[in-house]
Design a protein around this motif. Structure first.
Motif, short mmCIF file in Angstrom:
data_model
loop_
_atom_site.label_atom_id
_atom_site.label_comp_id
_atom_site.label_asym_id
_atom_site.label_seq_id
_atom_site.Cartn_x
_atom_site.Cartn_y
_atom_site.Cartn_z
N THR B 23 0.84 -1.24 0.10
CA THR B 23 -0.12 0.07 0.02
C THR B 23 0.92 1.16 0.16
O THR B 23 0.47 2.23 -0.66
CB THR B 23 -1.27 -0.04 1.16
N GLU B 24 1.88 1.08 0.78
CA GLU B 24 3.09 2.25 0.70
C GLU B 24 3.57 2.53 -0.91
O GLU B 24 3.41 3.73 -1.17
CB GLU B 24 3.93 2.05 1.81
N LEU B 25 3.68 1.43 -1.48
CA LEU B 25 4.62 1.57 -2.67
C LEU B 25 3.29 2.03 -3.86
O LEU B 25 3.85 3.04 -4.56
CB LEU B 25 4.95 0.15 -3.20
N LEU B 26 2.18 1.70 -3.78
CA LEU B 26 1.10 2.13 -4.59
C LEU B 26 1.01 3.76 -4.20
O LEU B 26 0.82 4.45 -5.38
CB LEU B 26 0.12 1.56 -3.88
N GLY B 27 1.18 4.10 -3.00
CA GLY B 27 1.19 5.73 -2.60
C GLY B 27 2.23 6.30 -3.44
O GLY B 27 2.03 7.54 -3.90
N TYR B 28 3.50 5.70 -3.31
CA TYR B 28 4.64 6.20 -3.84
C TYR B 28 4.79 6.35 -5.63
O TYR B 28 5.10 7.34 -6.22
CB TYR B 28 5.79 5.53 -3.31
N GLY B 29 4.19 5.07 -5.97
CA GLY B 29 3.95 5.11 -7.47
C GLY B 29 2.98 6.20 -7.99
O GLY B 29 3.34 6.56 -9.23
N ARG B 30 1.97 6.17 -7.21
CA ARG B 30 0.83 6.99 -7.74
C ARG B 30 1.54 8.52 -7.75
O ARG B 30 1.43 9.19 -8.86
CB ARG B 30 -0.16 7.08 -6.68
N LYS B 31 2.38 8.97 -7.00
CA LYS B 31 3.01 10.31 -6.99
C LYS B 31 4.14 10.38 -8.31
O LYS B 31 3.96 11.44 -8.99
CB LYS B 31 3.77 10.38 -5.61
N LEU B 32 4.68 9.37 -8.26
CA LEU B 32 5.82 9.38 -9.60
C LEU B 32 5.15 9.29 -10.87
O LEU B 32 5.25 10.13 -11.67
CB LEU B 32 6.71 8.27 -9.50
#
Lengths: 266, 332
Positions: B23-32
């Motif tokens: 879930t953290e990575l999805l947040g990070y990926g969304r931002k990128l």
């Protein structure tokens, strides 16, 4: 068992943090004065893992190290600990590589060694903390790999590896030949014995140049990099610690508790 | 390289759910992905995990690729690298991010070498370079004494991100996305390992990574008995006990208690560092704590450069009085 262990000479990671300096112009670490380099501590765990197997089953251990300016007294440490041979990939062309070019050169060196059942690497090296060279060697040589090993047993021509996981550990069986990266949980590396040190003094390392392992200079070192280092810097610390005092340690402790309550930390 | 597009996250599954790192990575990926103006895809690999695709979309993905195969029940290098190789070759993302976990650390480098590209492991921060649009990968080096910023000149650019580097997005069930199943196409004979057993570490009380209060001890604690005092304080504050490397090496505490570059990463509200000097390698596991408190008899110790509050003194005298006072305060 024929085993190969990849090692590396590094800036002593135990040197006091205050002695750690970076030259911003070259993006390189300035070797701290009066502090000798050491064999990478993670690589020492890899040597220890190989020695444990040699203790139990016998066999031959070849250590291989890539770099320039490798001090003989330092890189001979695996021999002093009980390894049998030392090979140095030593040439300016090997210098300043990344995980790619380093794994490639080591894999080609290991290919030349030829006869191996297990290749050991540290789980990462203490300088760049990249944690990729072991996996890279396995991929280049087409071998199965197990990373983060904390215990290794050999039975019926297979290795049974306890691999450290975030939840605890798992037991993995892998066919040989294989590559295994070793974590610190394997246990303290042994100290060289006097006998070992004497034997290491007499033993000369074998030096291989790029042509000896059949690699083009364009594939190794700085020329073979896939990544580019833009910047190496020391993180800035925001130092504003409030020292809590008291007549005696006990009173300081009480004041600290009150302070934390006041700051709503507690 | 022009045909590569989008950001992809490898989403780990734990106990039938999306792992917190996913879930953290999805947040990070969304931002990128938003910065690049491109799509975010999630990849789920495992056995019986199809229902989680919608979950990945709720946490920010535009598309979710599901590779579901009984051979993928447990993480194994050969099978997972092979499955991911297939997905990446089909989707061709510019960026692939994974978690710096025992799975990500094994999968990312091997996959990068397989795909003839490079990875950066254990990144603290990822950003898009405004000019080149390449991924700036910031990670610790020299045991946390330094940080390095890398770029990778081939696609996909692969990075693993440390847990808790970013907070996940709010789960949004109304988010819409596409679910695509990918056939793993695995050859069982090409899987050269076998998982014989999984042995979870025994934990009493709060998990170190989840604790809001961490009491950490260093070499100066001197014994397993000494750590009992830290445990008592931790119990009182509903926290967990951590340690630097020497107490773990000396078996005063289990190896799983180690905090630092070579151990766990914690981000509690309160971190009480007792009789530990604050080496870079240790601090890289706890420096994101909200408030650090130091108790050390050496006024020159590095930990005082990191702490918000400190006492210069012998922990054996400080800690009992501190615990007593806290007990009193909590009872009020």
């Amino acid at each position: 068992m024929n085993m190969v262990v990849c090692i590396k000479q590094v800036v002593d990671p135990e040197a006091p943090p205050a002695s750690f300096k970076i030259d911003p112009a070259s993006n390189k670490v300035v070797p701290p004065q009066g502090v000798s380099p050491v064999v990478d501590p993670y690589a020492e765990y890899a040597i220890e893992a190989a020695l444990k197997i040699k203790d139990a089953l016998g066999g031959k251990i070849t250590a291989i190290s890539l770099g320039i300016n490798q001090l003989r007294d330092i890189v001979k440490k695996p021999l002093a600990m009980g390894a049998d041979e030392l090979i140095l990939l030593e040439d300016e062309a090997f210098d300043e590589g990344d995980s790619w070019s380093t794994a490639y050169a080591l894999a080609m060196g290991i290919k030349k060694i030829g006869d191996y059942d297990i290749i050991f690497c540290g789980r990462e090296a203490s300088d760049w903390n990249a944690g990729q060279v072991g996996s890279g060697i396995a991929e280049i040589l087409g071998l199965p790999g197990v990373t983060l090993a904390r215990k290794i047993d050999i039975t019926n021509g297979k290795a049974r590896v306890e691999r450290v996981t975030d939840e605890g550990y798992e037991v993995i069986e892998v066919s040989l030949p294989a590559l295994i990266t070793v974590s610190n949980e394997i246990g303290e590396p042994r100290y060289p014995t006097i006998k070992g040190i004497m034997a290491a003094k007499k033993k000369e390392p074998v030096i291989w140049k790029p042509a000896d392992i059949g690699v083009e200079v364009s594939q190794i070192g700085a020329a073979g990099r896939r990544t580019k280092l833009l910047k190496l810097f020391q993180p800035v610390r925001e130092a504003k610690c409030e020292i809590v005092e008291g007549e005696n340690p006990e009173e300081a402790a009480v004041n600290l508790a009150l302070k934390l309550r006041e700051a709503k930390v507690l | 390289m022009a045909e590569y597009k989008g950001v992809m996250t490898f989403c780990e599954v734990a106990e039938g759910k999306l792992a917190s790192i996913a879930t953290e990575l999805l947040g990070y990926g969304r931002k990128l992905a938003d910065e690049l103006g491109q799509e975010l895809s999630a990849v789920l690999v495992g056995s019986g995990i199809g229902s989680l695709a919608q979950e990945a979309i709720a946490f920010g993905a535009d598309k979710a690729y599901v590779v579901d195969d009984t051979l993928l029940k447990d993480y194994q290098t050969d099978s997972y690298v092979s499955a991911m190789e297939k997905v990446v070759k089909e989707v061709m993302p510019q960026i692939l991010i994974l978690g710096q976990t025992s799975i990500g650390r094994d999968l990312a480098p091997r996959l990068a070498f397989r795909l003839n590209t490079a990875a950066s492991l254990g990144c603290l921060e990822l950003a898009i370079d405004p000019e080149s649009k390449l991924l700036l990968q910031t990670k610790p080096a020299y045991g946390g004494n330094a940080q390095a910023v890398f770029i990778c000149q081939s696609y996909p650019q692969i990075a693993t991100v440390r847990p808790k580097a970013i907070a996940p997005l709010e789960r949004d069930e109304s988010r819409k996305g596409e679910v695509i199943t990918v056939d793993a196409g695995l050859d069982p004979s090409a899987i050269r390992t076998k998982v014989l057993e999984k042995v979870p570490e025994k934990i009493e009380g709060v998990r170190l990574e989840d604790a809001e209060v961490v009491i950490a001890g260093g070499r100066g604690i001197g014994s397993a008995e000494g750590f009992k005092q830290l445990e008592e304080l931790a119990r009182m504050l509903k926290g967990a006990v951590g340690a630097t490397r020497p107490p773990c090496d000396n078996e005063w505490v289990p190896a799983g208690a180690q905090i630092g570059l070579t151990g766990k990463i914690v981000t509690p509200d309160l971190y009480i560092a007792v009789a530990l000097s604050g080496s870079s390698q240790h601090m890289s596991g706890c420096s994101s704590s909200k408030t650090i408190v130091a108790i050390n008899k050496d006024a020159e110790a590095n930990i005082f450069r990191e702490a918000r509050f400190g006492i210069v003194g012998d922990w054996k005298k400080v800690l009992p009085a501190f615990a007593d006072k806290i007990k009193g305060l909590l009872a009020e």
